[in-house]
Scaffold this active site. Structure first.
Site, mmCIF file in Angstrom:
data_model
loop_
_atom_site.group_PDB
_atom_site.id
_atom_site.type_symbol
_atom_site.label_atom_id
_atom_site.label_comp_id
_atom_site.label_asym_id
_atom_site.label_seq_id
_atom_site.Cartn_x
_atom_site.Cartn_y
_atom_site.Cartn_z
ATOM 1 N N TYR A 141 3.925 2.825 7.272
ATOM 2 C CA TYR A 141 2.695 3.608 7.159
ATOM 3 C C TYR A 141 1.913 3.112 5.954
ATOM 4 O O TYR A 141 2.477 2.948 4.871
ATOM 5 C CB TYR A 141 3.048 5.096 6.992
ATOM 6 C CG TYR A 141 1.854 6.014 6.844
ATOM 7 C CD1 TYR A 141 0.993 6.240 7.922
ATOM 8 C CD2 TYR A 141 1.596 6.661 5.643
ATOM 9 C CE1 TYR A 141 -0.094 7.094 7.785
ATOM 10 C CE2 TYR A 141 0.508 7.516 5.504
ATOM 11 C CZ TYR A 141 -0.335 7.728 6.578
ATOM 12 O OH TYR A 141 -1.407 8.575 6.449
ATOM 13 N N ASP A 234 2.940 -2.889 -0.084
ATOM 14 C CA ASP A 234 2.448 -1.524 -0.209
ATOM 15 C C ASP A 234 3.518 -0.730 -0.952
ATOM 16 O O ASP A 234 4.514 -0.296 -0.376
ATOM 17 C CB ASP A 234 2.171 -0.936 1.176
ATOM 18 C CG ASP A 234 1.614 0.487 1.093
ATOM 19 O OD1 ASP A 234 1.544 1.026 -0.037
ATOM 20 O OD2 ASP A 234 1.262 1.057 2.141
ATOM 21 N N LYS A 262 0.471 7.696 -5.243
ATOM 22 C CA LYS A 262 1.494 8.707 -5.538
ATOM 23 C C LYS A 262 1.841 8.784 -7.040
ATOM 24 O O LYS A 262 1.089 9.417 -7.779
ATOM 25 C CB LYS A 262 2.702 8.491 -4.633
ATOM 26 C CG LYS A 262 2.276 8.654 -3.150
ATOM 27 C CD LYS A 262 3.387 8.777 -2.140
ATOM 28 C CE LYS A 262 2.808 9.215 -0.799
ATOM 29 N NZ LYS A 262 2.852 8.247 0.263
HETATM 30 C C1 LIG Z 1 1.572 7.862 1.211
HETATM 31 C C2 LIG Z 1 1.411 6.440 1.571
HETATM 32 C C3 LIG Z 1 0.154 5.850 1.762
HETATM 33 C C4 LIG Z 1 -1.117 6.668 1.794
HETATM 34 O O1 LIG Z 1 -1.393 7.270 0.578
HETATM 35 P P1 LIG Z 1 -2.378 8.562 0.570
HETATM 36 O O2 LIG Z 1 -2.548 8.846 -0.885
HETATM 37 O O3 LIG Z 1 -1.662 9.626 1.328
HETATM 38 O O4 LIG Z 1 -3.633 8.145 1.217
HETATM 39 C C5 LIG Z 1 0.077 4.487 1.938
HETATM 40 N N1 LIG Z 1 1.183 3.727 1.962
HETATM 41 C C6 LIG Z 1 2.418 4.254 1.804
HETATM 42 C C7 LIG Z 1 3.601 3.360 1.803
HETATM 43 C C8 LIG Z 1 2.569 5.633 1.637
HETATM 44 O O5 LIG Z 1 3.785 6.153 1.550
#
Ligand SMILES: *Cc1c(COP(=O)(O)O)cnc(C)c1O
Length: 419
Positions: A141, A234, A262
């Site tokens: 994701y 990511d 995060k």
């Molecule tokens: C949470 C998450 C996102 C998206 O971040 P948001 O602040 O919710 O937009 C993107 N990549 C990874 C791996 C994530 O866990």
């Protein structure tokens, strides 16, 4: 008002009663509790019930809620104004701190969410290489940008077909199973000169926690180098979580670009993307690739993020990892004693205990887990004051604020679960 009444009201005002789909608790056949207060490793709901928190806002609160240094920094910042739309000192201080902890990030841009970070990194990779295609992994994701909503993990994995994303956009997204280097190689052999980037969660955290197999990340690095594509890690979950310098430090692999979110916001909305200076200088106003943000580099969020990263450098990651290992190993043996087949994946202070008879290394295997068993477990744990990720395909976290009493209470609750 109680959670049930609030949820009924919320459903009249927001789709499903929530501002992010998983919060609706549908995958555990439940309804959400509404939270009123959070401190350290604990949450309190609107009815005054107390919970040990293993969701931690889906990862950001690695220091626990209301860490004194972070709260103080945010309060101090807000007394100087909440947004300027102009440069401020803490943007530089936070950028310096990030670059020190993750040296592959020589230059970066602050944004307001992880979604914005990955969308911008993709645009930069396309602008820099002059190519359109990307490779992403099934079950990974990367936020809700159009290009990533093909077999995305988390709640997006279960929305069939993802309506609203045009075929013209998603046709550039090439898919591969996580940990399947041969599939990636085949994409490069078929269309290597059209592939702008490979984007990967270096430890996958959105189909449940899944570890990269030995050689997988290095293989991606080598293929990207060979074909002139950019490797994007990511690290929105893994950054400052699986090691102070993220997964790239833990596994010793250097990506071209990294996305963060995060934890770097200390509980405020922050994202960041960055990497090699030579690539980042393709962003406006130096280069031609455009990206902007009214609240980017927000002074309160920068102050909280900076305080968080400073505090984290005093924290003992190895000790938290050892305590989390002991706790989760014990959790697994309790479930096994009850006759449940479970498979634990734990990396540092993140973990998923799959209700599964088979090891989980990709989305196919993650998808075979017993969602009903997890729902039973989740509901009974919640009743006993333990707040876990509300879906069997998400990961849970521990924080530096979790105490041995928290773990003991959680294990005691697990012993009481009846399947
Ligand atoms: C949470 C998450 C996102 C998206 O971040 P948001 O602040 O919710 O937009 C993107 N990549 C990874 C791996 C994530 O866990």
């Amino acid at each position: 008002m109680d959670s049930k009444t609030l949820f009924a009201k919320a459903q009249t005002l927001m789709p499903g009663g929530v501002n992010s789909p998983l919060r609706a608790c549908r995958y555990v056949n439940s309804e959400p509790v509404f939270i009123q207060n959070a401190k350290g490793s604990h949450l309190w709901d609107v009815e005054g019930r107390e919970y040990v928190d293993y969701v931690l806002s889906w990862g950001p609160m690695i220091l626990g809620h209301q860490d004194p240094a972070v709260s103080e920094a945010a309060h101090a910042a807000i007394d100087h104004g909440s947004s300027y739309g102009a440069p401020c000192y803490d943007e530089i201080a936070l950028a310096e701190e990030i670059s020190k902890l993750i040296p592959s990030i020589e230059m970066m841009r602050m944004v307001s969410s992880g979604t914005e970070a990955t969308m911008s990194a993709l645009r930069l990779a396309r602008g820099y290489t002059g190519r359109n295609k990307l490779i992403k992994f099934i079950g990974n994701y990367h936020g809700h940008g159009d290009a990533f909503l093909a077999a995305a993990g988390s709640a997006a994995a279960v929305v069939p077909g993802t309506p609203g994303v045009p075929e013209e956009i998603i046709k550039h997204t090439l898919l591969a199973q996580y940990n399947d280097l041969d599939a990636v190689r085949a994409h490069f052999e078929a269309s290597g000169d059209e592939i702008a980037c490979v984007i990967v969660e270096p430890v996958a955290g959105n189909m449940g926690l899944v570890e990269p197999k030995e050689g997988f990340l290095q293989g991606l690095r080598d293929l990207c180098t060979q074909y002139g594509a950019l490797l994007i890690f990511d690290e929105v979950i893994t950054g400052f979580r699986v090691a102070p310098g993220g997964a790239q430090q833990r596994f010793g692999i250097t990506p071209d670009l990294t996305t963060l979110g995060k934890i770097i916001g200390g509980g405020f909305p922050v994202g960041c993307y960055g990497g090699k200076r030579e690539i980042m200088e393709h962003m406006a106003p130096v280069g031609g690739v455009f990206q902007a943000g009214t609240l980017s580099g927000n002074p309160v969020a920068m102050a909280a993020g900076l305080a968080t990263l400073k505090r984290l450098q005093e924290c003992d990651y190895a000790a938290l990892e050892a305590r989390t290992k002991k706790f989760t190993d014990e959790l697994v043996s309790i479930m096994k004693e009850k006759g449940q087949s479970v498979f634990l994946v734990r990396v540092a202070s993140a973990f998923t205990m799959y209700f599964s008879k088979i090891p989980v290394t990709n989305m196919i295997e993650s998808g075979q887990c017993d969602g009903d068993a997890y729902a039973t477990y989740w509901q009974q744990m919640l009743k006993q004051g333990i707040y876990l990720a509300p879906a069997g395909f998400e990961c849970s976290f521990t924080s530096f604020a979790h105490t041995d009493e928290d773990f003991e209470k959680t294990l005691e609750a697990a012993r009481n679960v009846k399947f």
